[in-house]
Design an enzyme around this catalytic site. Sequence first.
Site, PDB file in Angstrom:
ATOM      1  N   ASP A  49       0.771  -1.134   0.040  1.00 41.23           N
ATOM      2  CA  ASP A  49      -0.060  -0.157  -0.038  1.00 41.23           C
ATOM      3  C   ASP A  49       0.994   1.356   0.039  1.00 41.23           C
ATOM      4  OD1 ASP A  49      -3.263   0.629   0.809  1.00 41.23           O
ATOM      5  OD2 ASP A  49      -1.663   2.242   1.471  1.00 41.23           O
ATOM      6  N   ASP A  64      -1.568   9.480 -10.419  1.00 44.08           N
ATOM      7  CA  ASP A  64      -1.538   8.479 -11.312  1.00 44.08           C
ATOM      8  C   ASP A  64      -0.184   8.094 -11.899  1.00 44.08           C
ATOM      9  OD1 ASP A  64      -4.269   8.069 -11.291  1.00 44.08           O
ATOM     10  OD2 ASP A  64      -4.848   9.242 -13.024  1.00 44.08           O
ATOM     11  N   HIS A 104      -4.570  14.555  -8.928  1.00 39.70           N
ATOM     12  CA  HIS A 104      -4.729  13.424  -9.588  1.00 39.70           C
ATOM     13  C   HIS A 104      -3.776  12.782 -10.667  1.00 39.70           C
ATOM     14  CE1 HIS A 104      -8.081  11.674  -6.728  1.00 39.70           C
ATOM     15  NE2 HIS A 104      -8.446  13.233  -6.852  1.00 39.70           N
ATOM     16  N   GLU A 145      -4.706   2.481  -4.615  1.00 40.80           N
ATOM     17  CA  GLU A 145      -3.309   2.487  -4.019  1.00 40.80           C
ATOM     18  C   GLU A 145      -2.637   1.211  -3.384  1.00 40.80           C
ATOM     19  OE1 GLU A 145      -5.552   4.210  -2.629  1.00 40.80           O
ATOM     20  OE2 GLU A 145      -4.757   4.905  -0.455  1.00 40.80           O
ATOM     21  N   ASN A 163      -2.115  12.902  -3.644  1.00 39.55           N
ATOM     22  CA  ASN A 163      -3.295  13.298  -4.652  1.00 39.55           C
ATOM     23  C   ASN A 163      -3.932  14.384  -4.366  1.00 39.55           C
ATOM     24  OD1 ASN A 163      -3.868  11.465  -6.650  1.00 39.55           O
ATOM     25  ND2 ASN A 163      -5.297  10.179  -5.547  1.00 39.55           N
TER      26      ASN A 163
END
Lengths: 133, 243
Positions: B114, B131, B127, B157, B122
Amino acid sequence: MSNVKIDNLHIAGTACTPEVDFRFDIHRLSLKGESYPENAAAFYSRIISETREYLAGLTPDERVEVHVALVYFNSSSTKMLFGFFEELNQAALCGMRVELYWYHDREDDTIEEFGQELHIDFPEIGFHDIALD
Amino acid sequence: MSTHDLFKAENAILAAARTVGEQTNLSPETYRNELVSLIEHYHRLVRESRRLIAHSDRAERELNTLNARLHELAVAMEYKATHDPLTNIYNRGAIIERMTHSLSKSHVALVVLDIDYFKCINDEFGHPTGDAVICELVSRVQGVLNGLGDIGRVGGEEFSIVLAEFSLAQAVTLVEEIHASLNQSPLAALPQRLVTASFGVSWCPRGTRFEDAYGSADAALYEAKRQGRNRIMQKTICSAKEY
């Protein structure tokens, strides 16, 4: 009008057989749809024999329109269709005007070329290629 | 012969010709007429056969083209159905299936990973950066794995790595390399900040249920998070069968 009155021939279309709408009374024969019947000889022999009977009763100066809009036909249907067009060609040889309206999707080269071949093989029949969008 | 024969006319011509041919005392004119009729029909038969063959060859060719296209589409759809569009690794469904399959065949080391503080990344950087971080992190992990195991994205994630037939020690060594790689240098997508991850590793004997295997790795991950993130925790599932 012809002397011998013959009943119109109508066979509803199915997933594998075309709609047959032979309006002998107005001299307009129409075949439309797909053609891969279980028994093409059985399906077309009636159509051919009734057409033969109809053509035999016509006066030599009659004009007959044949509208064919088949999107698919298998090999045995093709064989029977040759027989059907042979009847029409013979009638045309006897002086009747037979006009074939050959419908196909503009993108469908197979059906389009088949129509052109019919035009070559049955030269007595007037040929009209109609591309549909 | 059936009344509905595709070659009814041809057979009639053939029968007539045969009848004439079997006789020796007919007039030359009769033989000639029969021959002319036969020639005419033979000619028609050749012409029709030529058309039919051309027609079916063409149909066959089109069918083959369509079939090839169908196959391509099926392959593309299969890929889309099993892969994560962002990272091109297995999606959740596919990695769970790989896990379940592997667990039925052999012992498995399962890693859940994780990204630490991903929500903050973010929120802070947007975003698109998030990404890009995910994609680059996956590339790093794949670089260390170098073809070993299966990797999938199970959540936003969160990722899973299925290492079939790995011992716990082997799996931990590999995960340590991933961990070190992330700590070595920041990602190009976020040079101003180090992106790390927390890892849970579980070792499961063959036949372990997916839920137990995943639950165990997830519990290890939770422990890693709880102890401050950016670390590896491990768990072993014991079973009656020893390895």
